[in-house]
Design an enzyme around this catalytic site. Structure first.
Site, mmCIF file in Angstrom:
data_model
loop_
_atom_site.group_PDB
_atom_site.id
_atom_site.type_symbol
_atom_site.label_atom_id
_atom_site.label_comp_id
_atom_site.label_asym_id
_atom_site.label_seq_id
_atom_site.Cartn_x
_atom_site.Cartn_y
_atom_site.Cartn_z
ATOM 1 N N CYS A 2 -38.823 -55.068 14.925
ATOM 2 C CA CYS A 2 -39.637 -55.412 16.102
ATOM 3 C C CYS A 2 -40.326 -54.172 16.659
ATOM 4 O O CYS A 2 -41.372 -54.275 17.288
ATOM 5 C CB CYS A 2 -38.743 -56.047 17.151
ATOM 6 S SG CYS A 2 -37.250 -55.105 17.440
ATOM 7 N N GLU A 23 -48.151 -59.689 14.589
ATOM 8 C CA GLU A 23 -46.943 -59.066 14.051
ATOM 9 C C GLU A 23 -46.769 -59.537 12.605
ATOM 10 O O GLU A 23 -46.513 -60.716 12.356
ATOM 11 C CB GLU A 23 -45.722 -59.470 14.885
ATOM 12 C CG GLU A 23 -44.472 -58.738 14.467
ATOM 13 C CD GLU A 23 -43.220 -59.214 15.205
ATOM 14 O OE1 GLU A 23 -43.036 -60.431 15.350
ATOM 15 O OE2 GLU A 23 -42.425 -58.339 15.615
ATOM 16 N N GLU A 71 -35.480 -60.723 23.730
ATOM 17 C CA GLU A 71 -35.912 -59.535 22.987
ATOM 18 C C GLU A 71 -36.828 -60.077 21.903
ATOM 19 O O GLU A 71 -36.352 -60.673 20.940
ATOM 20 C CB GLU A 71 -34.723 -58.825 22.326
ATOM 21 C CG GLU A 71 -33.616 -58.392 23.266
ATOM 22 C CD GLU A 71 -33.832 -57.001 23.831
ATOM 23 O OE1 GLU A 71 -34.935 -56.451 23.647
ATOM 24 O OE2 GLU A 71 -32.911 -56.481 24.459
ATOM 25 N N LYS A 86 -25.292 -68.105 17.633
ATOM 26 C CA LYS A 86 -25.795 -68.678 16.374
ATOM 27 C C LYS A 86 -26.409 -67.560 15.547
ATOM 28 O O LYS A 86 -27.343 -66.889 15.980
ATOM 29 C CB LYS A 86 -26.843 -69.763 16.604
ATOM 30 C CG LYS A 86 -27.123 -70.492 15.286
ATOM 31 C CD LYS A 86 -28.394 -71.289 15.279
ATOM 32 C CE LYS A 86 -29.634 -70.528 14.895
ATOM 33 N NZ LYS A 86 -29.666 -69.979 13.512
#
Ligand code: NAD
Length: 499
Positions: free
Chosen positions: A296, A398, A261, A187
């Site tokens: 990231c 983050e 991840e 996806k």
């Protein structure tokens, strides 16, 4: 991603995707519903893609399951050859791939998107050469016994990917999974499906129908049924820690292996001997300012030694503010746009919070302009705050935008303690001429990937992945392929059977 309305019909500079790839065919969602894809530099709709949901997930998983027996029996070197042909074609069409990435993600063509397109071809080439490495072992149990292990594929892999480097991150799942003999339903992220669909089109030229299926759709509506589908034998997810936990729960329900991840808040530790231009350049690269820090692995917490605190920040300001922010497709542009309004608003809120905090000092940057060309898109400005504390939200969460927090240190142990005081553990950077300090610190940091004196991107072959809540499992390397996309079977044969 935004919903289609009368005012958001596709405009010039639009792309015309063929649909979702299921069983070798390009199809619409069974519901007929669509999602608009936006160019974040102009806030205009550039395409529509199918809004896949549970029924489409079913069709894609069935197609993959049907293709699995055939594909898993293709000799590994043949499977590798298909990946190598895909690599050649990706290279031949790299500019088209790069422009699509730049258009839909807002990542600058020259500094980011071209590199991503090239890396995508490199990933297919790397894994295309690894077919013969799917080796097993023999176990010495005596002359009368033959005991050996086989590396077998798992079956249908369900892969879910984010938007920040969509094509490269998609390739990182497709290439190792297929090389190992698995089939896949992927996806794409709703904000950046176009480059992934283009890659799928290139892949499909060289693959049997059903081996790779690519869906477009929303997270819960399309990713949810994929994560929970009973025929999925492996889940491979890249995205936020929050959604990673949802995917892991779905995997736990059916005891399906999962690789994750996830997010990061990576530290950079700068020693006093590194107050030099090369270290400043490295910090800019590690912070991924030219990808709007939507990475990231962005080194977004900078621990600067107190002796160089002000001079280093001065150099950083000079070099960072010289970078040109602008249209991602313009060759002169260094820094493009944030992906969408939601992320843009989130980044602005963090900057606003920093501006209002009395103990933090704005070193440079700030809120984006409200007028002028940059206000036409989701352009954010590289921003640095200086603070003594590692405890406030900007130093812990983050942000996924160009906001860097600089924190003073004087004692190495204290710098390492602060660097490790995070629930994330993805990447880290250490800057020093002293090899002893560099390696001591690299070993003490709780992160899956530490770079000393460089702030570069991942390279195929590295066992890249996170510690702590930044993830589990590795996919970027030979070991990653073996661990994440194969299962071992032991066969033990008694050779002394008498008639
Ligand atoms: P996200 O977690 O919001 O979405 C990632 C994908 O998950 C998308 O395709 C989305 O549609 C899907 N999704 C959302 N909700 C879902 C649900 N309930 N069930 C199933 N699927 C669902 O992340 P994002 O905003 O697209 O990407 C940014 C995040 O990705 C950041 O946290 C970043 O650190 C992380 N990331 C990690 C790596 C890595 O290698 N560790 C690489 C790139 C990005």
């Amino acid at each position: 991603m935004s919903m289609i309305t009368a005012e958001t019909k596709p405009q010039a500079n639009s792309v015309d995707p063929k649909g979702m790839l299921i069983d070798g065919k390009w199809v619409d969602a069974k519901s007929g519903a669509r999602i608009a894809v936006e160019n974040p530099a102009k806030r205009t709709t550039i395409a529509e893609v199918p809004r896949g949901a549970a029924a489409d997930v079913d069709a894609a998983v069935e197609a993959a399951a049907k293709a699995f027996p055939g594909w898993s029996k293709v000799p590994p070197r043949e499977r590798g050859r298909a990946l190598l042909r895909i690599a050649d074609q990706l290279e031949a069409r790299a500019e088209e791939v790069a422009r699509t990435i730049a258009l839909e993600t807002g990542n600058a063509l020259r500094t980011q998107a071209r590199g991503e397109a090239k890396m995508t071809a490199d990933i297919f080439r790397y894994f295309g050469g690894l077919g013969s490495e799917l080796k097993g072992e023999t176990i010495p149990l005596g002359e009368h016994v033959l005991s050996y292990t086989r590396r077998e594929p798992l079956g249908v892999v369900g892969a879910i990917i984010p938007w920040n480097a969509p094509v490269m991150l998609g390739a990182l799942k497709i290439a190792p999974a297929l090389c190992a003999g698995n089939v896949m339903v992927m996806k794409a992220a709703e904000d950046a499906p176009l480059g992934v669909l283009l890659m799928a089109e290139i892949c499909q030229e060289f693959l049997p129908a059903g081996v790779l299926n690519v869906l477009t759709g929303l997270g819960e509506e399309c990713g949810g049924p994929l994560a929970n589908h009973p025929k999925i034998r492996k889940l491979s997810f890249t995205g936020s820690t929050e959604v990673g936990k949802i995917v892991m729960r779905a995997a736990a329900e059916r005891v399906v292996p999962v690789s994750l991840e996830l997010g990061g808040k990576s530290p950079s530790i700068v020693y006093p001997d590194a107050d030099e231009d090369w270290a400043v350049d490295g910090i800019i690269a590690a912070m991924r300012f030219t990808r709007q820090s939507q990475s990231c692995t962005a080194g977004s917490r900078m621990f600067l030694h107190e002796d160089i605190f002000d001079s280093f920040l001065g150099k950083l300001e000079k070099k960072t503010t010289a970078l040109k922010i602008g249209d991602p497709l313009d060759e002169k542009t260094d820094i493009g746009t944030i992906i969408n309004n939601k992320q843009f608003t989130k980044v602005c809120k963090y900057v606003d919070e920093g501006l209002k905090r009395s103990d933090a000092k704005l070193v440079f940057g700030g809120l984006p302009p409200k007028t002028g060309p940059l206000s036409e898109g989701y352009y954010a400005i590289p921003t640095v705050f200086a603070d003594r504390s590692n405890d406030w939200r900007l130093a812990r969460e983050e942000i996924f935008g160009p906001v860097l927090v600089a924190i003073r240190w004087s004692d190495e142990a204290e710098a390492i303690r602060m660097a490790n005081d995070s629930h994330y553990g993805l990447a880290a950077y250490v800057w020093t001429h002293d090899i002893g300090s560099g390696l001591r610190t690299a070993h003490a940091i709780e992160s899956g990937w530490v770079q000393v004196n460089q702030g570069l991107g991942q390279v195929p072959g590295m066992s890249y992945g996170g510690y702590k809540q930044s993830g589990m499992g590795r996919e970027f390397s030979l070991e990653g392929m073996l661990d994440s996309f194969t299962q071992r079977k032991n066969v033990t044969v008694n050779l002394e059977v008498r008639r």
